[in-house]
Design an enzyme around this catalytic site. Structure first.
Site, mmCIF file in Angstrom:
data_model
loop_
_atom_site.group_PDB
_atom_site.id
_atom_site.type_symbol
_atom_site.label_atom_id
_atom_site.label_comp_id
_atom_site.label_asym_id
_atom_site.label_seq_id
_atom_site.Cartn_x
_atom_site.Cartn_y
_atom_site.Cartn_z
ATOM 1 N N TYR A 143 15.664 -5.329 14.472
ATOM 2 C CA TYR A 143 15.342 -5.150 13.046
ATOM 3 C C TYR A 143 16.429 -5.804 12.180
ATOM 4 O O TYR A 143 16.132 -6.576 11.263
ATOM 5 C CB TYR A 143 15.217 -3.653 12.726
ATOM 6 N N ALA B 80 0.812 -1.227 0.000
ATOM 7 C CA ALA B 80 0.000 0.000 0.000
ATOM 8 C C ALA B 80 0.841 1.270 0.000
ATOM 9 O O ALA B 80 0.352 2.347 -0.343
ATOM 10 C CB ALA B 80 -0.935 0.004 1.215
HETATM 11 N N1 LIG Z 1 13.274 2.271 3.388
HETATM 12 C C1 LIG Z 1 14.469 1.805 3.715
HETATM 13 O O1 LIG Z 1 15.399 2.569 4.022
HETATM 14 C C2 LIG Z 1 14.739 0.329 3.687
HETATM 15 C C3 LIG Z 1 16.074 -0.107 3.761
HETATM 16 C C4 LIG Z 1 16.323 -1.475 3.734
HETATM 17 C C5 LIG Z 1 15.276 -2.376 3.613
HETATM 18 N N2 LIG Z 1 14.003 -1.911 3.550
HETATM 19 C C6 LIG Z 1 12.930 -2.901 3.452
HETATM 20 O O2 LIG Z 1 12.107 -2.572 2.342
HETATM 21 C C7 LIG Z 1 10.789 -3.086 2.566
HETATM 22 C C8 LIG Z 1 9.765 -2.000 2.294
HETATM 23 O O3 LIG Z 1 9.887 -1.008 3.289
HETATM 24 P P1 LIG Z 1 9.492 0.504 3.031
HETATM 25 O O4 LIG Z 1 10.718 1.299 3.177
HETATM 26 O O5 LIG Z 1 8.679 0.629 1.801
HETATM 27 O O6 LIG Z 1 8.607 0.768 4.335
HETATM 28 P P2 LIG Z 1 7.151 1.396 4.484
HETATM 29 O O7 LIG Z 1 6.951 1.522 5.952
HETATM 30 O O8 LIG Z 1 7.011 2.599 3.631
HETATM 31 O O9 LIG Z 1 6.211 0.242 3.879
HETATM 32 C C9 LIG Z 1 5.982 -0.967 4.537
HETATM 33 C C10 LIG Z 1 4.554 -1.400 4.255
HETATM 34 O O10 LIG Z 1 4.322 -2.636 4.955
HETATM 35 C C11 LIG Z 1 3.040 -2.558 5.552
HETATM 36 N N3 LIG Z 1 2.919 -3.469 6.693
HETATM 37 C C12 LIG Z 1 3.502 -3.337 7.906
HETATM 38 N N4 LIG Z 1 3.112 -4.323 8.709
HETATM 39 C C13 LIG Z 1 2.275 -5.109 7.994
HETATM 40 C C14 LIG Z 1 1.541 -6.290 8.276
HETATM 41 N N5 LIG Z 1 1.567 -6.855 9.491
HETATM 42 N N6 LIG Z 1 0.782 -6.842 7.299
HETATM 43 C C15 LIG Z 1 0.727 -6.264 6.067
HETATM 44 N N7 LIG Z 1 1.391 -5.132 5.756
HETATM 45 C C16 LIG Z 1 2.157 -4.567 6.695
HETATM 46 C C17 LIG Z 1 2.907 -1.107 5.971
HETATM 47 O O11 LIG Z 1 1.561 -0.746 6.227
HETATM 48 C C18 LIG Z 1 3.512 -0.401 4.773
HETATM 49 O O12 LIG Z 1 2.550 -0.125 3.786
HETATM 50 C C19 LIG Z 1 10.791 -3.617 4.007
HETATM 51 O O13 LIG Z 1 11.014 -5.007 3.988
HETATM 52 C C20 LIG Z 1 11.983 -2.922 4.635
HETATM 53 O O14 LIG Z 1 12.512 -3.641 5.737
HETATM 54 C C21 LIG Z 1 13.701 -0.592 3.575
#
Ligand SMILES: NC(=O)c1ccc[n+]([C@@H]2O[C@H](COP(=O)([O-])OP(=O)(O)OC[C@H]3O[C@@H](n4cnc5c(N)ncnc54)[C@H](O)[C@@H]3O)[C@@H](O)[C@H]2O)c1
Length: 272
Positions: free
Chosen positions: A163, A23
């Site tokens: 994390y 989302a």
């Molecule tokens: N943004 C960064 O800097 C970064 C760096 C390394 C890895 N990541 C990884 O990238 C991926 C995406 O993260 P992002 O940065 O887009 O974060 P974000 O917080 O923007 O998006 C995460 C999404 O997951 C959803 N979510 C959380 N818990 C949930 C659940 N129990 N059931 C269903 N949906 C759920 C949230 O509502 C959100 O829409 C993650 O796995 C994160 O660990 C992100």
């Protein structure tokens, strides 16, 4: 000079995908990109009702009613996760790719268990369900699973221990599930993508207010790649990645295969 040849494992066109955490942030970018590349259908699971419904409306307006489906689902609840998979299968009778992307990042000690449940346990559950459906050994047609990890899985550091540990666990689990022996049976590629800092809400200070008042994460993370760079990298991996491989997508650079370096590191670690 010999022309360079890149094996394309998968064309997105006409395939059915399921994306967790679709989302917002990187997940929403993946959903948009898959449809842009002519996927047949993309189902995206998230707890964020408002953002999920808004994205679904946007995509249906752009691509048509059958193309995108938001399923409200807490992936850490196995019953909800199973129902979401069933919903996709009932409707499309096939599944070709799953991107396990949802995660939470919090330093609130009351939510530590939730972080493990969502980031690791639910990634395992979703991977197993996807294999059950897509695995040739289970009567499926093969497919691809991409599990999203982080550069923090590759760095020893004292910040964000839980994390980082969940992301390390995702990495090791995915390498094992994608190993040659497993792939030759299932014909489902399992691939890990380690993302570098990316400009999404997960890095918001509001998540991390109690982390370190003197040096909040926002000030530690001075380089954040654009969401589009993370998404392009993930799509490249989807098309080109070998099962069991690990890729890095950071600093707005083209995704690169890190498997060989990781294998060398693991062979040093195994030499005990
Ligand atoms: N943004 C960064 O800097 C970064 C760096 C390394 C890895 N990541 C990884 O990238 C991926 C995406 O993260 P992002 O940065 O887009 O974060 P974000 O917080 O923007 O998006 C995460 C999404 O997951 C959803 N979510 C959380 N818990 C949930 C659940 N129990 N059931 C269903 N949906 C759920 C949230 O509502 C959100 O829409 C993650 O796995 C994160 O660990 C992100």
């Amino acid at each position: 000079m010999a022309a360079s040849y890149v094996k394309r494992w998968l064309s997105v066109e006409d395939k059915v995908f399921l994306v967790t955490g679709g989302a917002a942030g990187v997940g929403a970018g993946i959903v948009r990109a898959l449809l842009h590349e002519n996927a047949r259908h993309v189902a995206f699971l998230d707890i964020a009702d408002r953002e999920g419904s808004a994205l679904e409306s946007e995509l249906i307006t752009k691509y048509g009613a059958l193309k995108a489906k938001f399923i409200k689902c807490d992936i850490s609840d196995d019953g909800q996760l199973a129902a979401a998979y069933r919903q996709v299968l009932d409707k499309y009778r096939r599944l070709d790719g799953v991107i396990n992307n949802a995660a939470v990042l919090t330093v609130d000690e009351r939510n530590i268990k939730r972080m493990v449940d969502v980031n690791f346990t639910a990634t395992v559950s979703s991977t197993m369900k996807a294999l059950e459906i897509m695995g040739v050994h289970k009567g499926g047609g093969g497919g691809t699973i991409i599990n999203i990890s982080s550069l923090l899985a590759l760095n020893l550091g004292s910040h964000l221990p839980v994390y980082a540990a969940t992301k390390t666990a995702v990495l090791q689990f995915s390498i094992a599930m994608g190993a040659e022996e497993a792939y030759s049976e299932s014909k489902v590629r399992v691939i890990t993508v380690c993302l570098g800092p990316t400009d999404t809400a997960i890095l918001n200070r509001s998540n991390l207010d109690n982390f370190d008042k003197d040096q909040p994460i926002a000030s530690r993370v001075d380089v954040r790649q654009k969401v589009e760079s993370a998404v392009s990298g993930i799509l490249k991996v989807l098309e080109e990645g070998k099962s069991g491989s690990t890729w890095i997508v950071k600093n707005d650079q083209i995704a690169y295969d890190y498997t060989e370096t990781l294998n060398k590191a693991f062979s040093v670690l195994s030499d005990t």
